[in-house]
Design a protein around this motif. Structure first.
Motif, PDB file in Angstrom:
ATOM      1  N   TYR A  97       6.163   3.866   7.229  1.00  8.29           N
ATOM      2  CA  TYR A  97       4.810   3.908   7.305  1.00  8.29           C
ATOM      3  C   TYR A  97       4.745   5.290   7.110  1.00  8.29           C
ATOM      4  O   TYR A  97       3.286   5.993   6.837  1.00  8.29           O
ATOM      5  CB  TYR A  97       3.990   3.455   8.414  1.00  8.29           C
ATOM      6  N   ALA A  98       5.760   6.359   6.675  1.00  6.38           N
ATOM      7  CA  ALA A  98       5.281   7.202   6.600  1.00  6.38           C
ATOM      8  C   ALA A  98       4.539   8.623   5.428  1.00  6.38           C
ATOM      9  O   ALA A  98       4.208   8.998   5.317  1.00  6.38           O
ATOM     10  CB  ALA A  98       6.613   8.247   6.242  1.00  6.38           C
ATOM     11  N   ASN A  99       4.352   7.571   4.553  1.00  5.68           N
ATOM     12  CA  ASN A  99       3.561   7.763   2.763  1.00  5.68           C
ATOM     13  C   ASN A  99       1.776   6.885   3.664  1.00  5.68           C
ATOM     14  O   ASN A  99       1.287   7.113   2.470  1.00  5.68           O
ATOM     15  CB  ASN A  99       4.326   7.087   1.967  1.00  5.68           C
TER      16      ASN A  99
ATOM     17  N   GLN B  35       0.315   3.706  17.732  1.00  6.52           N
ATOM     18  CA  GLN B  35      -0.436   3.329  18.701  1.00  6.52           C
ATOM     19  C   GLN B  35       0.688   1.837  19.281  1.00  6.52           C
ATOM     20  O   GLN B  35       0.900   1.492  20.576  1.00  6.52           O
ATOM     21  CB  GLN B  35      -1.739   3.089  18.662  1.00  6.52           C
ATOM     22  N   LEU B  36       0.532   1.206  17.559  1.00  6.79           N
ATOM     23  CA  LEU B  36       1.139  -0.025  18.105  1.00  6.79           C
ATOM     24  C   LEU B  36       2.023  -0.056  19.314  1.00  6.79           C
ATOM     25  O   LEU B  36       3.070  -0.626  19.373  1.00  6.79           O
ATOM     26  CB  LEU B  36       1.119  -1.216  16.967  1.00  6.79           C
ATOM     27  N   SER B  37       2.693   0.966  18.198  1.00  4.18           N
ATOM     28  CA  SER B  37       4.650   0.283  18.877  1.00  4.18           C
ATOM     29  C   SER B  37       5.073   1.209  19.844  1.00  4.18           C
ATOM     30  O   SER B  37       6.108   0.830  20.457  1.00  4.18           O
ATOM     31  CB  SER B  37       5.053   2.218  17.827  1.00  4.18           C
TER      32      SER B  37
ATOM     33  N   GLU C  58      -4.555   8.344   9.789  1.00  4.57           N
ATOM     34  CA  GLU C  58      -4.675   7.317  10.161  1.00  4.57           C
ATOM     35  C   GLU C  58      -4.879   5.938  10.689  1.00  4.57           C
ATOM     36  O   GLU C  58      -4.023   5.534  11.311  1.00  4.57           O
ATOM     37  CB  GLU C  58      -6.470   6.659   9.553  1.00  4.57           C
ATOM     38  N   LYS C  59      -3.388   5.424   9.338  1.00  4.62           N
ATOM     39  CA  LYS C  59      -3.102   4.026   9.432  1.00  4.62           C
ATOM     40  C   LYS C  59      -1.242   4.880  10.189  1.00  4.62           C
ATOM     41  O   LYS C  59      -1.442   4.269  11.050  1.00  4.62           O
ATOM     42  CB  LYS C  59      -2.120   4.161   7.634  1.00  4.62           C
ATOM     43  N   GLN C  60      -0.919   6.000  10.141  1.00  3.10           N
ATOM     44  CA  GLN C  60       0.211   6.056  11.132  1.00  3.10           C
ATOM     45  C   GLN C  60       0.136   6.108  12.195  1.00  3.10           C
ATOM     46  O   GLN C  60       0.993   5.418  13.609  1.00  3.10           O
ATOM     47  CB  GLN C  60       0.903   7.905  10.506  1.00  3.10           C
TER      48      GLN C  60
END
Length: 176
Positions: free
Chosen positions: A36-38, A49-51, A42-44
């Motif tokens: 999700y680096a790109n 948090q999910l990780s 907010e998404k990162q």
């Protein structure tokens, strides 16, 4: 989010360890931050948090004691200062603690072994007594979920107490 919900499994005290590990690895790949680096910050952050949730869920659900503690806390059954242990059990533990105090002043390897055997026997009996409740939870026949959780709480508190005694015994064992 509740760890059981996150892993999409029913709440239980006895889990399939292999299935838990497989779910952890699956979600670790799915929520790996490098993928999700790109994405937007907010998404990162969401993926991070999910990780983290995945790691915490795995650590808790893969350990029987932590899992039991987690379920009891989820049901608000472990509260600071409100965790009563039955008085008959406390009396038995007081006897063992007195025997340990005597060992402080007059060490006797045979007595240490006897106390160790006694505490191991109590743990084995506790484990044996609670196993049917753990196996049937939460689908219990003749028990309500609340009654089962109360039994598990008592077991958990007794076992925690006994672990402290066994830690003391292991310190004495270093002397012999």
């Amino acid at each position: 989010m509740n760890y059981f919900e996150f892993y999409n499994i029913p709440e239980s005290f006895l889990l399939d360890e292999k299935a838990i590990k497989n779910k952890y690895y699956q979600l670790s790949r799915e929520y790996h931050p490098d993928f999700y680096a790109n994405e937007t910050p907010e998404k990162q952050q969401e993926i991070l948090q999910l990780s983290t949730l995945n790691t915490n869920a795995y650590r808790t659900l893969s350990d029987a004691d932590l899992r039991m503690q987690y379920v009891l806390k989820e049901h608000s059954l472990l509260e600071e200062g409100k965790n009563e242990i039955p008085s008959d059990f406390l009396m038995d533990m007081m006897e063992i603690n007195e025997e340990l105090m005597e060992l402080e002043f007059d060490f006797d390897a045979a007595k240490l072994h006897e106390i160790g055997e006694k505490s191991s026997g109590i743990v084995a009996q506790l484990d044996n007594d609670i196993l049917p409740v753990l196996q049937r939870y939460p689908e219990l026949h003749g028990f309500t979920k609340e009654e089962a959780l109360a039994e598990v709480k008592t077991y958990y508190l007794k076992k925690k107490y006994l672990l402290r005694i066994q830690e003391t015994l292991s310190k004495f064992a270093g002397r012999s």
